[in-house]
Write an enzyme that holds these catalytic residues in place. Structure first.
Site, mmCIF file in Angstrom:
data_model
loop_
_atom_site.group_PDB
_atom_site.id
_atom_site.type_symbol
_atom_site.label_atom_id
_atom_site.label_comp_id
_atom_site.label_asym_id
_atom_site.label_seq_id
_atom_site.Cartn_x
_atom_site.Cartn_y
_atom_site.Cartn_z
ATOM 1 N N GLY A 17 77.302 72.320 34.779
ATOM 2 C CA GLY A 17 76.684 71.212 34.069
ATOM 3 C C GLY A 17 75.220 70.993 34.396
ATOM 4 O O GLY A 17 74.713 69.877 34.242
ATOM 5 N N SER A 18 74.502 72.037 34.794
ATOM 6 C CA SER A 18 73.077 71.823 35.080
ATOM 7 C C SER A 18 72.307 71.510 33.791
ATOM 8 O O SER A 18 71.351 70.727 33.806
ATOM 9 C CB SER A 18 72.464 73.020 35.812
ATOM 10 N N ASN A 19 72.723 72.084 32.685
ATOM 11 C CA ASN A 19 72.065 71.744 31.409
ATOM 12 C C ASN A 19 72.410 70.318 30.980
ATOM 13 O O ASN A 19 71.569 69.606 30.435
ATOM 14 C CB ASN A 19 72.456 72.742 30.313
ATOM 15 N N LYS A 67 94.825 76.878 19.099
ATOM 16 C CA LYS A 67 93.480 76.279 19.045
ATOM 17 C C LYS A 67 93.412 75.136 18.039
ATOM 18 O O LYS A 67 92.801 74.101 18.308
ATOM 19 C CB LYS A 67 92.469 77.372 18.675
ATOM 20 N N MET A 92 82.523 77.659 27.459
ATOM 21 C CA MET A 92 82.871 79.075 27.414
ATOM 22 C C MET A 92 84.111 79.344 26.546
ATOM 23 O O MET A 92 85.002 80.081 26.925
ATOM 24 C CB MET A 92 83.067 79.606 28.844
ATOM 25 N N ARG A 93 84.127 78.728 25.383
ATOM 26 C CA ARG A 93 85.262 78.894 24.479
ATOM 27 C C ARG A 93 84.715 78.967 23.052
ATOM 28 O O ARG A 93 83.745 78.281 22.734
ATOM 29 C CB ARG A 93 86.159 77.661 24.649
ATOM 30 N N ASN A 109 74.026 75.738 20.315
ATOM 31 C CA ASN A 109 74.399 76.404 21.567
ATOM 32 C C ASN A 109 73.155 76.922 22.269
ATOM 33 O O ASN A 109 72.140 77.210 21.626
ATOM 34 C CB ASN A 109 75.348 77.575 21.272
ATOM 35 N N HIS A 111 72.103 80.032 24.971
ATOM 36 C CA HIS A 111 72.645 81.287 25.486
ATOM 37 C C HIS A 111 71.604 81.967 26.370
ATOM 38 O O HIS A 111 70.419 82.028 25.997
ATOM 39 C CB HIS A 111 73.034 82.198 24.306
HETATM 40 C C1 GAR Z 1 73.980 78.340 30.976
HETATM 41 O O1 GAR Z 1 73.095 79.230 31.594
HETATM 42 C C2 GAR Z 1 74.220 78.735 29.538
HETATM 43 O O2 GAR Z 1 73.144 79.381 28.956
HETATM 44 C C3 GAR Z 1 75.393 79.657 29.670
HETATM 45 O O3 GAR Z 1 76.199 79.077 30.643
HETATM 46 C C4 GAR Z 1 75.369 78.436 31.609
HETATM 47 C C5 GAR Z 1 75.959 77.088 31.928
HETATM 48 O O4 GAR Z 1 75.301 76.526 33.023
HETATM 49 N N1 GAR Z 1 76.077 79.766 28.415
HETATM 50 C C6 GAR Z 1 76.640 80.877 27.978
HETATM 51 O O5 GAR Z 1 76.654 81.912 28.619
HETATM 52 C C7 GAR Z 1 77.271 80.767 26.613
HETATM 53 N N2 GAR Z 1 77.593 82.036 26.066
HETATM 54 P P1 GAR Z 1 75.423 74.975 33.331
HETATM 55 O O6 GAR Z 1 76.910 74.626 33.332
HETATM 56 O O7 GAR Z 1 74.825 74.843 34.710
HETATM 57 O O8 GAR Z 1 74.654 74.235 32.286
#
Ligand code: GAR
Length: 190
Positions: A17-19, A67, A92-93, A109, A111
């Site tokens: 969850g850093s984003n 789903k 991640m789903r 999203n 990526h």
């Molecule tokens: C992020 O770096 C995001 O870009 C990636 O997961 C990480 C989640 O980090 N997403 C993917 O790879 C999607 N295909 P976070 O939980 O610290 O935000």
């Protein structure tokens, strides 16, 4: 001054969850995060949401037949919370048609690669394995494919010869934390 109503956003996340943190802490955020949705009952991000006072919707897909069963339930909760935008932040789903149909053009999203390179899981590892000198971050609309939707914004990150997955991921995430809140501000204002 723009006195229009602020958009209601749900952030979907499966991990750290850093984003999510970056979005919540963004000083000029002009939309409201009204729900955090997670498919991982033990995800770190759930505690973070609680600390921000954000209501969570947590479900375990293995409790459902398929789903469409859990997405139908989720959809009802999103509608009840008047969610207008879905923001994926490490979710991640793959979303199914139940959610996609209802939120067409309103699902974003982030990526950790320069799409269309390195779609899917472990994009940072894929980039290192490929030996690219530049990778980066892509923000895109979500469609029925995996990381195939229309690109909204990208930023490059240099790959250094001594980079490990951890060091490259750290620099990529620093870029994510800066670019995602900015782009979301713009999109949700339209
Ligand atoms: C992020 O770096 C995001 O870009 C990636 O997961 C990480 C989640 O980090 N997403 C993917 O790879 C999607 N295909 P976070 O939980 O610290 O935000």
């Amino acid at each position: 001054m723009n006195m229009e109503k602020r958009a209601n956003v749900a952030v979907f996340a499966s991990g750290t969850g850093s984003n999510f943190d970056a979005i919540m802490n963004s000083p000029d955020r002009n939309f409201d995060v009204v729900r955090l949705v997670s498919d991982k009952p033990k995800a770190h991000v759930i505690g973070k949401a609680a600390s921000f006072g954000i209501q969570t919707i947590v479900f375990d897909p293995s409790d459902y037949e398929d789903k469409s069963a859990y997405e139908q339930e989720l959809l009802e909760q999103l509608k009840r919370a008047r969610v207008e935008w879905i923001v994926l932040a490490g979710y991640m789903r793959v979303l199914g048609e139940t959610i996609l149909d209802e939120y067409k053009g309103k699902i974003i999203n982030i990526h950790p690669s320069l799409l269309p390179s390195f779609r899917g899981i472990d994009a940072v590892g894929q980039a290192l394995d490929a030996g690219v000198k530049v990778s980066g971050v892509t923000i895109h609309y979500v469609d029925e494919g995996i990381d195939t939707g229309e690109i909204i914004a990208q930023e490059a990150v240099t790959v250094f010869p001594h980079d490990t997955k951890e060091s490259l991921q750290r620099r990529i995430q620093q870029v994510e934390h800066n670019i995602y809140p900015r782009v979301l501000n713009k999109l949700t204002k339209e």
